[in-house]
Design a protein around this motif. Structure first.
Motif, PDB file in Angstrom:
ATOM      1  N   ALA A 130       7.520  -3.605  -1.547  1.00  8.52           N
ATOM      2  CA  ALA A 130       6.120  -3.187  -1.561  1.00  8.52           C
ATOM      3  C   ALA A 130       5.241  -4.164  -0.798  1.00  8.52           C
ATOM      4  CB  ALA A 130       5.635  -3.048  -3.006  1.00  8.52           C
ATOM      5  N   LEU A 133       4.689  -3.383   3.102  1.00  8.09           N
ATOM      6  CA  LEU A 133       3.907  -2.257   3.600  1.00  8.09           C
ATOM      7  C   LEU A 133       2.742  -2.714   4.464  1.00  8.09           C
ATOM      8  CD1 LEU A 133       3.839   0.096   0.471  1.00  8.09           C
ATOM      9  CD2 LEU A 133       5.140   0.378   2.582  1.00  8.09           C
ATOM     10  N   LEU A 184       2.318  -2.124   8.548  1.00  3.30           N
ATOM     11  CA  LEU A 184       1.186  -1.356   9.070  1.00  3.30           C
ATOM     12  C   LEU A 184       0.360  -2.178  10.052  1.00  3.30           C
ATOM     13  CD1 LEU A 184       0.025   0.496   5.817  1.00  3.30           C
ATOM     14  CD2 LEU A 184       1.276   1.453   7.763  1.00  3.30           C
TER      15      LEU A 184
END
Length: 753
Positions: free
Chosen positions: A558, A561, A565
């Protein structure tokens, strides 16, 4: 008594459950067995059905006699031809008569005498499909003619009325005022002009040009004027030309002596000039027959030793045309007396002086059939437009009618898989081109570029899918917490349910233009994204322990991410400046101009990303199950002995799970090989052989999907598409078999761990 009945009732109920369970086991066992056998039978039936459709491609040609009869006329036959249905044939006689007769029994339908009283000294075919013929007369004149078969239906029955037409008028054209015989002639009549090349008995070559006028109301064509030009040409060492040919476009003239020496003339600026001198036959051989192959590009030269040689013009390194010897066909050691090219294909018949007739096809380089059909020499041969009947005249004044079964002459293993030198190509090549707008087109059925395109698409798809799928599967099964795994694994597996037509549609209409416009950003992603992930991991390892311990174990993905991005956004933000600074503002154009590499918008890079996305769920699911299924006591034992998690993964878990991982990879590869819609919509569907990632391809499956609907039932094209399906079937069968063998060996090797 009640206490005695309870155990008995319980025992009876237990027996009933056991019998029911046994029955269920029996039904399921036999059901699975029948289902498995049914699948095998279905696959075998598919294989044999494909084989049944394909086998006629490789059946040999056959000929069978229909009838034979003697000719009543004593005059020499100078030309033979047949109409479409092979019901009526025409004989041009040396005395100037044209006899139309029924091929079945030789009965005369009609007889016409050509205009003028001169004898026919030579005949040259001007147009195969139009039954055109140019006659050279023994008084120095030429006469273009054409046979017409008028069709009528009296009493609802088809009736043919043959006749002779004169495209330039019934009066012969004077070529030589001195009246020397025209021993060889060739020419073409086009809409606005006609040109003929004639060879006189003393070797003089005359070029005749006629200007035509067409009446705008009646459509009648008349000759406005003719000019004769003497061409001062000698062939070889002052040899006289024995053959003369002019191509359909009236651009080339070929003059050939019996010795095999030839001169080619090309029209430049309205004049014919010598292009080159070449020898068509080998030393000691003499040319005894010369014809154009259908289309008027290739020359077929028959020799006194029975060989037939194919030549056609090829551009050299200076961009000039030179006659090139392409291939030859060995026949019986007997002179070739006649060559009859097929009307619509690149095949031909060759007649020999010893009574042997050969059936040949140029593209496939096949001598399909040779058979002795007469004791006397074959003097003339004609083939019907449908290539299913041929007619031969023999030296003993007889005519024979034969049927021929030759459905797929253009197919051979060399034509399907090897390089073929096609007309107008600079060199032999692998080419797939099944149709064209030109009537002279030659179908090209090389499966090599399609097989190459299939493997190329699969290679780039697996290049994208394997690292992502396997690494993702390993992390999900071994490192990820169970609560996160229960969300990630189903999500990725649901991806496999996405219709491939949607992926192909998005890849062709959205992804391909996006990648072309942001090509530097795509390559920056390949560099910066892994660096961002590694850097994030390094920084996380240097983060204070109390922060790291605040994140539950297995939830680390997690954290990636946001860096992923941000890295993606940075790549697209930097793409424009990088393209301007290093690639002149247009990277695709820079690749084409500076590197000399072709760039297509729909290319292998797009296919690799789109098809890799489709293949990832298959590989991921099987590999993840294999890693997760490794017995827990193996990894626990390794950790208890002091090995780190990474050491345990590399030396214990992965070897144990390797059979399952390999199975996933091979299933993914099989999916990539058989994929249709993505490669159909995301590539240019160009059957080229180039591993360039910026070029497209055409795969076997996409080719079948594109062309099956337009192929004629039972045609060579139709059956070759089934052959492509059979090749695809064998591809998957061989790879899956090899995969299973390797998987079993891996299982045996690591089963002792």
């Amino acid at each position: 008594m009640r206490a005695m009945k309870k155990p008995a009732d319980s025992l009876a109920a237990s027996d009933a459950r056991r019998r029911l369970r046994t029955l269920k086991d029996l039904v399921v066992r036999h059901g699975v067995t029948v289902g498995g056998i049914g699948v095998i039978v279905a696959i075998v039936l598919i294989f044999f059905y494909l084989l049944l459709v394909v086998l006629p491609l490789f059946e040999p040609a056959e000929m069978f006699p229909a009838t034979a009869y003697s000719l009543p006329e004593g005059a020499e036959t100078v030309h033979l031809s047949m109409e479409e249905q092979a019901e009526i044939a025409a004989r041009y006689l040396a005395n100037g008569d044209v006899v139309f007769f029924r091929t079945a029994d030789g009965s005369v339908v009609s007889r016409e005498h050509l205009s003028g009283s001169a004898r026919v000294a030579s005949a040259g075919v001007s147009d195969l499909g139009d039954h055109g013929l140019v006659l050279g007369l023994d008084d120095g004149r030429i006469l273009p003619t054409r046979i017409e078969y008028a069709v009528s239906y009296p009493d609802n029955r088809r009736h043919l009325t043959p006749g002779i037409l004169y495209p330039l008028g019934a009066e012969p054209i004077v070529v030589d005022p001195d009246g020397r015989a025209v021993v060889a002639v060739s020419g073409r009549v086009n809409d606005d002009a006609a040109r003929f090349v004639s060879v006189l008995e003393d070797g003089t070559v005359v070029l005749t040009e006629a200007e035509l006028e067409t009446h705008f109301l009646s459509g009648e064509t008349t000759v406005a004027g003719t000019t004769n030009q003497r061409l001062d040409v000698r062939v070889g060492k002052n040899e006289l030309p024995a053959f003369a040919l002019m191509d359909p476009l009236q651009e080339w003239i070929y003059l050939v002596a019996e010795s095999g020496d030839a001169v080619t003339l090309r029209r430049q600026g309205g004049e014919f000039v010598i292009n080159e001198r070449v020898r068509l036959a080998g030393n000691g051989e003499r040319v005894t027959a010369l014809r154009f192959l259908t289309g008027g590009i290739s020359l077929l030269a028959g020799t006194d030793r029975g060989r037939i040689l194919q030549w056609f013009p090829v551009r050299d390194e200076r961009n000039e045309y030179r006659l090139q010897h392409i291939r030859d066909f060995e026949g019986p050691d007997s002179p070739v007396t006649g060559i009859a090219p097929e009307y619509r294909r690149k095949g031909f018949l060759a007649a020999h002086a010893n009574g042997v007739l050969g059936v040949h096809y140029t593209t496939s380089e096949r001598t399909l059939l040779e058979r002795k059909i007469a004791d006397a020499a074959l003097t003339r041969v004609a083939i019907s437009p449908r290539a299913n009947t041929f007619l031969v005249a023999t030296a003993d004044n007889r005519v024979q009618l034969w049927g021929i079964d030759n459905e797929h002459p253009e197919i051979s293993w060399s034509a399907l898989w090897g390089k073929v030198w096609y007309e107008s190509y600079p060199e032999p090549a692998h080419v797939w081109q099944s149709s064209s707008a030109s009537s002279d087109f030659e179908p090209k059925f090389s499966l090599t570029p399609l097989a190459f395109g299939t493997l190329k698409a699969a290679f780039y798809a697996m290049l994208v899918a394997i690292p992502l799928a396997i690494m993702g599967a390993v992390f999900t099964a071994y490192f990820m917490t169970s609560s996160l795994r229960t969300m990630v694994k189903p999500t990725i597996e649901v991806m496999s349910a996405l219709p491939t037509v949607i992926l192909g549609f998005l890849a062709g209409l959205w992804l391909a233009p996006l990648m072309e416009q942001n090509l530097p950003a795509v390559f920056l992603l390949l560099i910066l994204l892994p660096l961002a992930i590694v850097l994030t991991g390094f920084l996380w390892s240097r983060t204070p322990a109390f922060v790291r311990h605040a994140i539950p174990a297995g939830w680390e993905p997690a954290l990636l991410l946001l860096p992923v991005l941000l890295a993606g956004w940075a790549c697209f933000a930097l793409g424009g400046p990088v393209e301007t600074a290093f690639f002149g503002g247009n990277m695709p154009q820079w690749i084409s101009n500076e590197l000399g590499i072709g760039y297509d918008q729909r290319n292998a890079l797009v296919v690799g990303v789109a098809m890799g996305f489709a293949v990832i769920p298959n590989i991921f699911s099987i590999a993840e199950d294999a890693v997760f299924g490794v017995p827990k006591h193996l990894s626990d034992g390794s950790l208890a002995l002091g090995a780190t998690p990474w050491q345990t993964l590399v030396r214990v878990v992965l070897p144990t799970a390797s059979p399952g991982i390999f199975s996933g990879v091979m299933i993914g590869f099989g999916r990539a090989v058989g994929e249709t819609m993505i490669v159909l919509m995301a590539t240019g569907n160009t059957p080229i052989m180039d591993m360039n990632i910026f070029e497209g391809m055409r795969t076997l499956s996409a080719n079948i999907a594109v062309e099956m609907g337009e192929s004629e039932l039972g045609s060579s094209h139709y059956r070759v598409l089934f052959l492509a399906a059979l090749v695809l079937f064998l591809f998957t069968f061989v790879f899956n078999t090899a995969a299973e063998v390797i998987r079993q060996r891996l299982r045996r090797k690591y089963s002792a761990i």
